[in-house]
Design an enzyme around this catalytic site. Structure first.
Site, PDB file in Angstrom:
ATOM      1  N   SER A 129      34.472 -75.963 -88.812  1.00 45.82           N
ATOM      2  CA  SER A 129      34.095 -75.316 -87.563  1.00 45.82           C
ATOM      3  C   SER A 129      32.953 -76.089 -86.913  1.00 45.82           C
ATOM      4  CB  SER A 129      33.747 -73.844 -87.817  1.00 45.82           C
ATOM      5  OG  SER A 129      33.636 -73.128 -86.608  1.00 45.82           O
TER       6      SER A 129
ATOM      7  N   GLU B 266      41.779 -78.473 -84.864  1.00 46.67           N
ATOM      8  CA  GLU B 266      42.021 -77.034 -84.867  1.00 46.67           C
ATOM      9  C   GLU B 266      41.022 -76.406 -83.914  1.00 46.67           C
ATOM     10  OE1 GLU B 266      39.766 -74.612 -86.102  1.00 46.67           O
ATOM     11  OE2 GLU B 266      38.259 -76.050 -86.777  1.00 46.67           O
TER      12      GLU B 266
ATOM     13  N   HIS C 199      40.729 -71.940 -88.680  1.00 45.89           N
ATOM     14  CA  HIS C 199      40.123 -70.612 -88.695  1.00 45.89           C
ATOM     15  C   HIS C 199      41.053 -69.494 -89.147  1.00 45.89           C
ATOM     16  CE1 HIS C 199      36.981 -72.714 -86.512  1.00 45.89           C
ATOM     17  NE2 HIS C 199      36.208 -71.668 -86.680  1.00 45.89           N
TER      18      HIS C 199
END
Length: 321
Positions: free
Chosen positions: A112, A228, A294
């Site tokens: 992330s 992502e 995620h």
């Protein structure tokens, strides 16, 4: 690209908070994650500033830098694991002592927002970092075995290995309710067929794009990208961010796309519409709905390492990590 020393049983893992504070986790969650890592044979320690939490649930740049430098300077620490993601990891990049890190290469793992830190360190220090579970990820019970298996393979193993799809995946709020979860069958999908081997770079798409135009952005030309995004993305923003990254790359060898969260409204029709805009993606292997990002569970991938992709066989092999 240099490979940091692999983890061994008995090694110390230092947990730091380069984005959000550990205060975002419950005491029970912290103990559960710590116990799971200890059950794998590791010692777990924490940076002195991980519990500080300001208006944006983080700590000062100076405090986060202090914990990062101490973790890499401490010879007893063999790996650095981030607490969780957030929004401000890129604030640290101008203040890192990259020479210190270069002289003390070790595993750094997170995903992330940590995409910014990991790619910057790989770029400036020329050693592999890892996109994989946070410390907080080890709180999760369901699907933990798959996640842990690839964490161990990547951070402890030395021989090349193939990554296989999980049997099931989830996009629920597991951290609020571990018992009543919704699972769906996993299927990795092919956008374009092909086979290639190359250096791997990527992570969270919008975070990686923050590095463009800075000294911390990796040379991704002729690389294999993995990307992502989280619940804040939608088809329009994903399309814009992908176009920006492809323009910066000036040609890539392959593309892996992590599974989208349901709230993103990314349908297969929308994804094909976006990918179809880029002729280069029709001539290289492209896989999507892969087990990283995620949704859960998530594999661990080596940033700056080497992988082999054979998309029509849905095959991903980790070669140098």
């Amino acid at each position: 690209m240099k490979r940091p020393a692999k983890l061994k049983q008995g090694d110390e893992i230092r947990v730091i908070a380069p984005s959000r504070s550990i205060k975002i986790l419950s005491d029970e969650g912290i103990q559960l994650a710590k116990q799971r890592l200890e059950n794998l044979g590791f010692k777990v320690s924490f940076g002195k500033n991980t519990s500080i939490s300001d208006l944006q649930q983080s700590s000062s740049i100076e405090q986060r830098i202090e914990d990062l430098h101490e973790a890499f300077a401490d010879q007893q620490v063999k790996a650095v694991l981030t607490v969780i993601g957030g929004f401000n990891c890129n604030e640290l990049l101008p203040y890192i002592n990259y020479q210190l890190l270069m002289e003390n290469p070790k595993i750094l793992c997170g995903y992330s927002d940590v995409t910014a830190l990991a790619n910057a360190i790989s770029t400036k220090c020329q050693f592999i970092t890892y996109s994989g579970p946070h410390f907080s990820s080890f709180q999760m019970t369901g699907l933990q075995d798959y996640q842990t298996n690839y964490f161990i393979k990547c951070l402890m193993g030395a021989e090349p290995y193939q990554v296989y799809p999980s049997t099931h995946w989830s996009d629920d709020l597991w951290f609020l309710d571990q018992e009543n979860r919704v699972y769906e069958e996993t299927e990795w999908k092919v956008y374009s067929a092909g086979e290639t081997t190359g250096s791997l770079y990527g992570g969270n798409l919008c975070t990686l794009n923050l590095l463009q135009g800075t000294p911390y952005f990796p040379d991704i030309t002729d690389s294999i990208l993995f990307i992502e995004d989280d619940e804040l993305t939608n088809p329009e923003t994903f399309a814009r961010d992908l176009a920006s990254l492809l323009q910066a790359a000036n040609g890539i060898k392959g593309l892996l796309i992590g599974r989208f969260q349901k709230v993103s409204r990314m349908t297969e029709e929308q994804l094909y519409f976006i990918l179809d805009k880029h002729p280069q993606l029709k001539n290289i292997p492209v896989l999507y709905d892969i087990d990283f990002g995620h949704t859960q569970p998530s594999i661990t991938l080596p940033i700056g390492g080497t992988i082999h992709v054979h998309s029509n066989l849905r095959k991903v092999e980790i070669v140098n990590f």
